[in-house]
Design a protein around this motif. Structure first.
Motif, mmCIF file in Angstrom:
data_model
loop_
_atom_site.group_PDB
_atom_site.id
_atom_site.type_symbol
_atom_site.label_atom_id
_atom_site.label_comp_id
_atom_site.label_asym_id
_atom_site.label_seq_id
_atom_site.Cartn_x
_atom_site.Cartn_y
_atom_site.Cartn_z
ATOM 1 N N ASP A 125 0.829 -1.204 0.000
ATOM 2 C CA ASP A 125 0.000 0.000 0.000
ATOM 3 C C ASP A 125 0.864 1.255 0.000
ATOM 4 O O ASP A 125 0.547 2.248 -0.664
ATOM 5 C CB ASP A 125 -0.924 -0.015 1.212
ATOM 6 N N SER A 126 1.978 1.197 0.753
ATOM 7 C CA SER A 126 2.851 2.369 0.845
ATOM 8 C C SER A 126 3.615 2.624 -0.453
ATOM 9 O O SER A 126 4.154 3.709 -0.655
ATOM 10 C CB SER A 126 3.840 2.203 2.008
ATOM 11 N N LEU A 127 3.639 1.622 -1.335
ATOM 12 C CA LEU A 127 4.388 1.727 -2.591
ATOM 13 C C LEU A 127 3.508 1.668 -3.834
ATOM 14 O O LEU A 127 4.023 1.691 -4.953
ATOM 15 C CB LEU A 127 5.423 0.587 -2.669
ATOM 16 N N LYS A 128 2.205 1.597 -3.648
ATOM 17 C CA LYS A 128 1.326 1.318 -4.786
ATOM 18 C C LYS A 128 1.377 2.380 -5.880
ATOM 19 O O LYS A 128 1.062 2.094 -7.039
ATOM 20 C CB LYS A 128 -0.113 1.119 -4.301
ATOM 21 N N GLU A 129 1.782 3.599 -5.539
ATOM 22 C CA GLU A 129 1.881 4.655 -6.542
ATOM 23 C C GLU A 129 3.266 4.700 -7.191
ATOM 24 O O GLU A 129 3.490 5.480 -8.116
ATOM 25 C CB GLU A 129 1.585 6.023 -5.903
ATOM 26 N N TYR B 121 14.320 -5.935 -2.037
ATOM 27 C CA TYR B 121 13.723 -6.671 -0.935
ATOM 28 C C TYR B 121 13.464 -5.705 0.209
ATOM 29 O O TYR B 121 14.330 -4.900 0.577
ATOM 30 C CB TYR B 121 14.624 -7.806 -0.424
ATOM 31 N N ALA B 122 12.263 -5.794 0.807
ATOM 32 C CA ALA B 122 11.941 -5.006 1.996
ATOM 33 C C ALA B 122 11.192 -5.901 2.975
ATOM 34 O O ALA B 122 10.249 -6.605 2.577
ATOM 35 C CB ALA B 122 11.095 -3.786 1.638
ATOM 36 N N ASP B 123 11.608 -5.902 4.234
ATOM 37 C CA ASP B 123 10.881 -6.652 5.264
ATOM 38 C C ASP B 123 9.437 -6.179 5.326
ATOM 39 O O ASP B 123 9.134 -5.013 5.030
ATOM 40 C CB ASP B 123 11.539 -6.433 6.632
ATOM 41 N N SER B 124 8.563 -7.058 5.768
ATOM 42 C CA SER B 124 7.137 -6.722 5.812
ATOM 43 C C SER B 124 6.772 -5.836 7.006
ATOM 44 O O SER B 124 5.592 -5.536 7.212
ATOM 45 C CB SER B 124 6.287 -7.999 5.827
ATOM 46 N N ASP B 125 7.771 -5.419 7.785
ATOM 47 C CA ASP B 125 7.510 -4.414 8.829
ATOM 48 C C ASP B 125 8.141 -3.068 8.449
ATOM 49 O O ASP B 125 8.390 -2.218 9.310
ATOM 50 C CB ASP B 125 7.997 -4.878 10.203
ATOM 51 N N ILE B 126 8.375 -2.881 7.152
ATOM 52 C CA ILE B 126 8.858 -1.605 6.622
ATOM 53 C C ILE B 126 7.685 -0.884 5.963
ATOM 54 O O ILE B 126 6.834 -1.508 5.326
ATOM 55 C CB ILE B 126 10.001 -1.824 5.607
ATOM 56 N N TYR B 127 7.650 0.436 6.112
ATOM 57 C CA TYR B 127 6.603 1.243 5.487
ATOM 58 C C TYR B 127 7.266 2.436 4.810
ATOM 59 O O TYR B 127 8.078 3.135 5.416
ATOM 60 C CB TYR B 127 5.593 1.722 6.539
ATOM 61 N N PHE B 128 6.911 2.641 3.530
ATOM 62 C CA PHE B 128 7.499 3.736 2.760
ATOM 63 C C PHE B 128 6.674 5.017 2.913
ATOM 64 O O PHE B 128 5.450 4.996 2.777
ATOM 65 C CB PHE B 128 7.590 3.360 1.276
ATOM 66 N N PHE B 129 7.364 6.106 3.181
ATOM 67 C CA PHE B 129 6.724 7.416 3.257
ATOM 68 C C PHE B 129 7.095 8.280 2.064
ATOM 69 O O PHE B 129 6.617 9.404 1.922
ATOM 70 C CB PHE B 129 7.121 8.111 4.565
ATOM 71 N N ASP B 130 7.933 7.747 1.189
ATOM 72 C CA ASP B 130 8.313 8.392 -0.062
ATOM 73 C C ASP B 130 8.458 7.267 -1.093
ATOM 74 O O ASP B 130 9.261 6.350 -0.902
ATOM 75 C CB ASP B 130 9.641 9.149 0.089
ATOM 76 N N ASN B 131 7.634 7.293 -2.138
ATOM 77 C CA ASN B 131 7.623 6.157 -3.063
ATOM 78 C C ASN B 131 8.484 6.359 -4.310
ATOM 79 O O ASN B 131 8.274 5.709 -5.330
ATOM 80 C CB ASN B 131 6.190 5.783 -3.457
ATOM 81 N N ASN B 132 9.479 7.234 -4.232
ATOM 82 C CA ASN B 132 10.433 7.398 -5.323
ATOM 83 C C ASN B 132 11.488 6.288 -5.204
ATOM 84 O O ASN B 132 12.242 6.239 -4.228
ATOM 85 C CB ASN B 132 11.090 8.779 -5.236
ATOM 86 N N LEU B 133 11.532 5.425 -6.198
ATOM 87 C CA LEU B 133 12.433 4.273 -6.148
ATOM 88 C C LEU B 133 13.723 4.491 -6.934
ATOM 89 O O LEU B 133 14.365 3.534 -7.374
ATOM 90 C CB LEU B 133 11.707 3.029 -6.688
#
Length: 315
Positions: free
Chosen positions: A22-26, A103-115
């Motif tokens: 959800d935090s990366l969907k955009e 790879y990102a652990d499932s307890d990580i949440y992105f607040f900026d979705n620029n990859l």
């Protein structure tokens, strides 16, 4: 260059993987793989077509080459073991394609979705526990050295010869030992990363203070600030926060591994509450594991954890 993302979780914590997505969907990426331990046979829900679920049985069977020791691994250790085999699966799946794998652990949440950090002329990107702007005394360095120089919760690997060689090395390591045992200087998959920059060409160490930020890199609430919906640690934009050891009912404590407090009204508290709300939103999708860990395992792991605590924090 194609970008793909993968994570690992147990089926009773699918909400973590979905909150991460959800935090990366955009963001701009083609696929999001969730490698899971447990039973999803009763799972009936529609998700984004970019998400694909892959059972651990498809990747390593019942423990692969590690079978004899696998039964003594905790769920956390099993997820660490699966993570490395999941990387092998992803590299094999993509072959010689021009692809960057996050790879990102499932307890990580992105607040900026620029990859954009997934791009570069390197083959492997590692995120250290400390960056040059962090100052610690020797006692804290010693504790972090027991955990490992780099945090295995977030890394990027490019498909190619170096990426495959790195993965082969890591698989050999976790198949040898993937336990959390500070007494023997082993920390699941993570401690094995310490040697990677000296063993392989094309390894980049990220000095981005806002990438894979966690309690280990923040001392006080006021180190985190915000301007609108953009969060900062110092002057660096927080790309993602690693909520390691976090649970909903422990606020204002950010992690059970740290004394860091997210004070009411602070930017750090806003981040924690955002993460909590997403985890709660997807909680209904959690599924029973479908198996239980035996009493022999429980007693053995209790002794291991007691010894690890004494070695890490007392000795």
């Amino acid at each position: 260059m194609d970008k793909q993302i993968f994570t690992v979780c147990t089926t009773d914590r699918i909400n973590g993987a979905l909150a991460l997505f959800d935090s990366l969907k955009e963001a701009s990426f083609s696929k999001f793989y969730v490698f899971y331990i447990g039973d999803m046979s009763g799972c009936r829900f529609e998700v984004d077509p970019r998400i694909e679920f892959v059972s651990s049985r498809e990747v390593i069977g019942e423990g692969g080459e590690y079978q004899g020791k696998y039964e003594l691994l905790s769920l956390t250790e099993r997820c660490c073991h699966l993570k490395v085999h999941a990387l092998h699966y992803m590299l094999k799946l993509n072959g010689d394609r021009d692809v960057s794998l996050l790879y990102a652990d499932s307890d990580i949440y992105f607040f900026d979705n620029n990859l954009e950090f997934m791009e570069g002329s390197w083959s492997v990107l590692l995120t250290p526990h400390l960056t040059p702007d962090n100052q610690r005394d020797a006692s804290e360095w010693a504790t972090l050295m027991k955990s490992g120089t780099y945090n295995a919760g977030l890394f990027v690997v490019k498909a190619g010869a170096v990426g495959r060689a790195f993965c082969d090395y890591w698989i050999n390591c976790v198949n040898t030992d993937c336990s959390i045992d500070y007494f023997r200087n082993v920390n699941a998959d993570q401690k094995w990363l310490d040697l990677v920059p000296t063993l392989f060409y094309g390894v980049k160490i990220s000095n981005d203070a806002g990438l894979n930020l966690g309690h280990w890199r923040v001392d006080k609430t006021d180190e985190v600030s915000c301007q609108g919906e953009v969060f900062f640690v110092g002057d660096a934009v927080i790309r993602c926060f690693h909520f390691s050891g976090y649970s909903f009912d422990q606020l204002p404590l950010v992690s059970c591994h740290s004394a860091l407090i997210a004070e009411k009204g602070s930017a750090l508290r806003r981040m924690a509450e955002t993460y909590s709300s997403k985890m709660e939103m997807y909680k209904e999708f959690n599924q029973p594991l479908g198996f239980k860990l035996g009493n022999r395992f429980r007693f053995t792991k209790f002794l291991f954890r007691l010894r690890n605590f004494l070695v890490k924090f007392v000795v």
